[in-house]
Write a protein that holds these residues in place. Sequence first.
Motif, mmCIF file in Angstrom:
data_model
loop_
_atom_site.group_PDB
_atom_site.id
_atom_site.type_symbol
_atom_site.label_atom_id
_atom_site.label_comp_id
_atom_site.label_asym_id
_atom_site.label_seq_id
_atom_site.Cartn_x
_atom_site.Cartn_y
_atom_site.Cartn_z
ATOM 1 N N UNK A 194 0.819 -1.288 -0.048
ATOM 2 C CA UNK A 194 -0.020 -0.070 0.010
ATOM 3 C C UNK A 194 0.684 1.200 -0.096
ATOM 4 N N UNK A 195 2.075 1.269 0.760
ATOM 5 C CA UNK A 195 2.902 2.357 0.895
ATOM 6 C C UNK A 195 3.560 2.792 -0.627
ATOM 7 N N UNK A 196 3.722 1.806 -1.321
ATOM 8 C CA UNK A 196 4.223 2.119 -2.762
ATOM 9 C C UNK A 196 3.192 2.738 -3.591
ATOM 10 N N UNK A 197 2.099 2.869 -3.081
ATOM 11 C CA UNK A 197 1.023 3.840 -3.789
ATOM 12 C C UNK A 197 0.765 5.246 -3.093
ATOM 13 N N UNK A 198 1.889 5.301 -2.156
ATOM 14 C CA UNK A 198 1.773 6.740 -1.422
ATOM 15 C C UNK A 198 0.513 6.551 -0.352
ATOM 16 N N UNK A 199 0.270 5.438 0.056
ATOM 17 C CA UNK A 199 -1.216 5.330 1.199
ATOM 18 C C UNK A 199 -0.517 5.923 2.510
ATOM 19 N N UNK A 200 -1.125 7.056 3.053
ATOM 20 C CA UNK A 200 -0.433 7.542 4.157
ATOM 21 C C UNK A 200 -0.473 6.692 5.275
ATOM 22 N N UNK A 201 -1.460 6.194 5.627
ATOM 23 C CA UNK A 201 -1.739 5.377 6.996
ATOM 24 C C UNK A 201 -0.810 4.239 6.895
ATOM 25 N N UNK A 202 -0.625 3.599 5.702
ATOM 26 C CA UNK A 202 0.512 2.455 5.532
ATOM 27 C C UNK A 202 1.747 2.811 5.708
ATOM 28 N N UNK A 203 2.151 4.256 5.091
ATOM 29 C CA UNK A 203 3.501 4.712 5.423
ATOM 30 C C UNK A 203 3.741 4.996 7.131
ATOM 31 N N UNK A 204 2.496 5.431 7.584
ATOM 32 C CA UNK A 204 2.682 5.716 9.035
ATOM 33 C C UNK A 204 3.328 4.408 9.648
ATOM 34 N N UNK A 205 2.530 3.184 9.171
ATOM 35 C CA UNK A 205 2.942 1.959 9.756
ATOM 36 C C UNK A 205 4.325 1.576 9.547
ATOM 37 N N UNK A 206 4.839 1.844 8.500
ATOM 38 C CA UNK A 206 6.215 1.484 8.291
ATOM 39 C C UNK A 206 7.187 2.739 9.015
ATOM 40 N N UNK A 207 6.821 3.686 9.315
ATOM 41 C CA UNK A 207 7.598 4.606 10.138
ATOM 42 C C UNK A 207 7.528 3.979 11.672
#
Length: 242
Positions: A194-207
């Motif tokens: 999901x983060x590969x599509x710039x999904x903000x909540x998914x990127x937050x999980x990665x952070x």
Amino acid sequence: MRRTLVMVALFAVTSKCVAASVATPAEIDRLRMHADAGRDAQAGTSLLALARTGDANAQRAIGEVLLRRNDATRVSEALDWLQRAAAQGDSRAALLLGKTWLYGAPGVTPDGVKARHWFEKTGTDSAPQAAYYLGLIEKGGYGTPVDHEAAERHFRFAAERGLPDAMYQLGNLYASGEGVDADPREAMRWYLRAAAFEHPQAIQELANAFTRGDTLLPQSELQAANMRLAIEHALRHPQALP
């Protein structure tokens, strides 16, 4: 100024010609964009005339325009046109009806049962989007019984067909163990997709994962900071809902 007046006149003539004949989907979409932007009242008139001939594309298009008027009377008219289009098999109209009933609108109280009805009537070309919303209904209830296993099936169907919102929701199910066996590594895999599509909540999980250092990602404050910058970028460029 003269050129502008000529262009407006030409557009008005073209709109009348389109309304008087069978219009192509591209012509209908052009009328919808002009009517939606409020640039030309004639575009809305032409679109309405086409809808009255029974053209499903025009019925859905005028429904979209009226929905955005954010007025209870217009929304009621929009639902009527969308239902006419959906009755002819227009899957995008059925999807719009489902979303309107799921989230509500002026004069429309959210109703999960009605939303489910329209999502289930959505055709195959909008099936991933409909599956995503059915997953939300199964997971959140929305006035209906919660069924996490059904939610997982719907989210997986949509995620495997490229919807980042569904990828994120599927990751959440694996993280919480709802509807599936808890699997933090599988959850992180879906967050990464999901983060590969710039999904903000998914990127937050990665952070968060880089900050604590677990599952698939090693602890790294630098990567966590990069993820936070990516979140800011994603929030500045939000993507449309499915």
